[in-house]
Design a protein around this motif. Sequence first.
Motif, PDB file in Angstrom:
ATOM      1  N   TYR A  56       0.875  -1.166   0.000  1.00 36.68           N
ATOM      2  CA  TYR A  56       0.000   0.000   0.000  1.00 36.68           C
ATOM      3  C   TYR A  56       0.922   1.228   0.000  1.00 36.68           C
ATOM      4  O   TYR A  56       1.489   1.579   1.022  1.00 36.68           O
ATOM      5  CB  TYR A  56      -0.876   0.025   1.256  1.00 36.68           C
ATOM      6  CG  TYR A  56      -1.794  -1.165   1.417  1.00 36.68           C
ATOM      7  CD1 TYR A  56      -1.315  -2.382   1.896  1.00 36.68           C
ATOM      8  CD2 TYR A  56      -3.144  -1.068   1.113  1.00 36.68           C
ATOM      9  CE1 TYR A  56      -2.161  -3.479   2.054  1.00 36.68           C
ATOM     10  CE2 TYR A  56      -3.996  -2.153   1.285  1.00 36.68           C
ATOM     11  CZ  TYR A  56      -3.503  -3.344   1.747  1.00 36.68           C
ATOM     12  OH  TYR A  56      -4.332  -4.417   1.912  1.00 36.68           O
ATOM     13  N   ASP A  57       1.073   1.876  -1.150  1.00 37.36           N
ATOM     14  CA  ASP A  57       2.047   2.967  -1.299  1.00 37.36           C
ATOM     15  C   ASP A  57       1.325   4.256  -1.670  1.00 37.36           C
ATOM     16  O   ASP A  57       0.720   4.360  -2.743  1.00 37.36           O
ATOM     17  CB  ASP A  57       3.063   2.598  -2.384  1.00 37.36           C
ATOM     18  CG  ASP A  57       4.253   3.543  -2.399  1.00 37.36           C
ATOM     19  OD1 ASP A  57       4.135   4.676  -1.895  1.00 37.36           O
ATOM     20  OD2 ASP A  57       5.311   3.141  -2.917  1.00 37.36           O
ATOM     21  N   SER A  58       1.392   5.245  -0.790  1.00 36.85           N
ATOM     22  CA  SER A  58       0.703   6.517  -1.036  1.00 36.85           C
ATOM     23  C   SER A  58       1.230   7.225  -2.278  1.00 36.85           C
ATOM     24  O   SER A  58       0.507   7.987  -2.921  1.00 36.85           O
ATOM     25  CB  SER A  58       0.842   7.429   0.186  1.00 36.85           C
ATOM     26  OG  SER A  58       2.216   7.703   0.446  1.00 36.85           O
ATOM     27  N   ARG A  59       2.495   6.970  -2.638  1.00 36.78           N
ATOM     28  CA  ARG A  59       3.066   7.636  -3.811  1.00 36.78           C
ATOM     29  C   ARG A  59       2.408   7.173  -5.105  1.00 36.78           C
ATOM     30  O   ARG A  59       2.403   7.898  -6.102  1.00 36.78           O
ATOM     31  CB  ARG A  59       4.577   7.383  -3.870  1.00 36.78           C
ATOM     32  CG  ARG A  59       5.349   8.067  -2.740  1.00 36.78           C
ATOM     33  CD  ARG A  59       6.767   7.563  -2.644  1.00 36.78           C
ATOM     34  NE  ARG A  59       6.809   6.155  -2.274  1.00 36.78           N
ATOM     35  CZ  ARG A  59       7.931   5.490  -2.005  1.00 36.78           C
ATOM     36  NH1 ARG A  59       9.094   6.115  -2.057  1.00 36.78           N
ATOM     37  NH2 ARG A  59       7.892   4.212  -1.675  1.00 36.78           N
ATOM     38  N   ALA A  60       1.830   5.966  -5.095  1.00 36.69           N
ATOM     39  CA  ALA A  60       1.212   5.429  -6.306  1.00 36.69           C
ATOM     40  C   ALA A  60      -0.093   6.142  -6.640  1.00 36.69           C
ATOM     41  O   ALA A  60      -0.545   6.087  -7.792  1.00 36.69           O
ATOM     42  CB  ALA A  60       0.957   3.934  -6.145  1.00 36.69           C
ATOM     43  N   GLY A  86      -1.859  12.759  -5.641  1.00 35.64           N
ATOM     44  CA  GLY A  86      -2.412  13.695  -6.612  1.00 35.64           C
ATOM     45  C   GLY A  86      -3.781  13.302  -7.124  1.00 35.64           C
ATOM     46  O   GLY A  86      -4.432  14.082  -7.819  1.00 35.64           O
ATOM     47  N   SER A  87      -4.221  12.087  -6.802  1.00 37.43           N
ATOM     48  CA  SER A  87      -5.545  11.622  -7.211  1.00 37.43           C
ATOM     49  C   SER A  87      -6.436  11.551  -5.979  1.00 37.43           C
ATOM     50  O   SER A  87      -6.258  10.658  -5.143  1.00 37.43           O
ATOM     51  CB  SER A  87      -5.457  10.236  -7.868  1.00 37.43           C
ATOM     52  OG  SER A  87      -6.749   9.643  -7.976  1.00 37.43           O
ATOM     53  N   ALA A  94      -9.443  10.507  -5.632  1.00 33.88           N
ATOM     54  CA  ALA A  94     -10.118   9.212  -5.563  1.00 33.88           C
ATOM     55  C   ALA A  94      -9.149   8.121  -5.132  1.00 33.88           C
ATOM     56  O   ALA A  94      -9.498   7.239  -4.341  1.00 33.88           O
ATOM     57  CB  ALA A  94     -10.725   8.861  -6.925  1.00 33.88           C
ATOM     58  N   GLY A  95      -7.933   8.170  -5.652  1.00 43.74           N
ATOM     59  CA  GLY A  95      -6.927   7.183  -5.284  1.00 43.74           C
ATOM     60  C   GLY A  95      -6.523   7.301  -3.829  1.00 43.74           C
ATOM     61  O   GLY A  95      -6.369   6.287  -3.128  1.00 43.74           O
ATOM     62  N   GLU A  96      -6.346   8.529  -3.361  1.00 47.23           N
ATOM     63  CA  GLU A  96      -5.961   8.742  -1.967  1.00 47.23           C
ATOM     64  C   GLU A  96      -7.070   8.286  -1.023  1.00 47.23           C
ATOM     65  O   GLU A  96      -6.803   7.711   0.043  1.00 47.23           O
ATOM     66  CB  GLU A  96      -5.627  10.219  -1.745  1.00 47.23           C
ATOM     67  CG  GLU A  96      -4.337  10.642  -2.450  1.00 47.23           C
ATOM     68  CD  GLU A  96      -4.098  12.144  -2.386  1.00 47.23           C
ATOM     69  OE1 GLU A  96      -4.981  12.867  -1.867  1.00 47.23           O
ATOM     70  OE2 GLU A  96      -3.031  12.603  -2.853  1.00 47.23           O
ATOM     71  N   ALA A  97      -8.328   8.511  -1.420  1.00 43.72           N
ATOM     72  CA  ALA A  97      -9.449   8.065  -0.595  1.00 43.72           C
ATOM     73  C   ALA A  97      -9.503   6.542  -0.554  1.00 43.72           C
ATOM     74  O   ALA A  97      -9.727   5.944   0.507  1.00 43.72           O
ATOM     75  CB  ALA A  97     -10.758   8.631  -1.145  1.00 43.72           C
ATOM     76  N   ALA A  98      -9.288   5.905  -1.711  1.00 47.56           N
ATOM     77  CA  ALA A  98      -9.300   4.440  -1.765  1.00 47.56           C
ATOM     78  C   ALA A  98      -8.182   3.858  -0.917  1.00 47.56           C
ATOM     79  O   ALA A  98      -8.369   2.842  -0.232  1.00 47.56           O
ATOM     80  CB  ALA A  98      -9.161   3.970  -3.215  1.00 47.56           C
ATOM     81  N   LEU A  99      -7.015   4.484  -0.940  1.00 44.83           N
ATOM     82  CA  LEU A  99      -5.885   4.024  -0.135  1.00 44.83           C
ATOM     83  C   LEU A  99      -6.208   4.116   1.354  1.00 44.83           C
ATOM     84  O   LEU A  99      -5.951   3.173   2.117  1.00 44.83           O
ATOM     85  CB  LEU A  99      -4.642   4.867  -0.452  1.00 44.83           C
ATOM     86  CG  LEU A  99      -3.412   4.563   0.402  1.00 44.83           C
ATOM     87  CD1 LEU A  99      -2.851   3.189   0.064  1.00 44.83           C
ATOM     88  CD2 LEU A  99      -2.332   5.632   0.193  1.00 44.83           C
ATOM     89  N   GLN A 100      -6.785   5.231   1.773  1.00 45.06           N
ATOM     90  CA  GLN A 100      -7.113   5.412   3.188  1.00 45.06           C
ATOM     91  C   GLN A 100      -8.074   4.335   3.677  1.00 45.06           C
ATOM     92  O   GLN A 100      -7.887   3.749   4.757  1.00 45.06           O
ATOM     93  CB  GLN A 100      -7.727   6.794   3.409  1.00 45.06           C
ATOM     94  CG  GLN A 100      -6.735   7.933   3.277  1.00 45.06           C
ATOM     95  CD  GLN A 100      -7.387   9.293   3.430  1.00 45.06           C
ATOM     96  OE1 GLN A 100      -8.607   9.399   3.602  1.00 45.06           O
ATOM     97  NE2 GLN A 100      -6.599  10.339   3.355  1.00 45.06           N
ATOM     98  N   VAL A 101      -9.099   4.044   2.880  1.00 42.71           N
ATOM     99  CA  VAL A 101     -10.092   3.046   3.284  1.00 42.71           C
ATOM    100  C   VAL A 101      -9.471   1.654   3.319  1.00 42.71           C
ATOM    101  O   VAL A 101      -9.687   0.876   4.255  1.00 42.71           O
ATOM    102  CB  VAL A 101     -11.306   3.069   2.329  1.00 42.71           C
ATOM    103  CG1 VAL A 101     -12.271   1.941   2.675  1.00 42.71           C
ATOM    104  CG2 VAL A 101     -12.018   4.409   2.406  1.00 42.71           C
TER     105      VAL A 101
END
Length: 206
Positions: A94-98, A101-102, A104-111
Amino acid sequence: MAENEKTPTAAERRVLDIGALRALSHPLRVQIFDILAQEGPQTASTLAEMLGESSGATSYHLRSLASHDLIREVEGDRSGRERWWERPVGGVVYDSRAVQGSPAGEAALQVAVAEALRRRHEELMEFFTSRIDKETAEWADTSKSMTTGISMTAAQTVELSEKIEALMDEATEKYGNQKGAGVRRVSVRADIFPLKNLTTKKESAS
């Protein structure tokens, strides 16, 4: 944050994209993902029995995981009309750098990270608060939960992380697929992160 399972060597670790993160944001899918790593290949029916769910529900979630290549069908392994599913060899990261800037991506990562950590914490709490007393003395004595605080630089922390990771990879390579009397799946965890600096304001004010 890395989740490594079934790694016979220091296998290539997959950085999860937004689709895979969304797939792993559901509690039941996280459980299925973990069970396939811990118990080996399963069908929708065997998973339903383990989880107390309907086979329709587990089949749906298996397809969702498979659609993002998080699991795969076992080639040539069919039992009647049942399909067997397995985790590919290797770990996931699970890499925040991936997804930086997105939104939606940052929200999906957090969940997804929150769900993975919630399950990890629940397993830890369930064992040490209610199950350890039911284990044999032999297995109870193997179980430890250790925490320490160490003053290190970022480079020293990376060095320590790499040593721990190498030990875990070595043990997985040696024992990962071991079977026989007395063998059980064992969770080995290492959480390494910088603590909040509680002295910064006090030092700057002095």
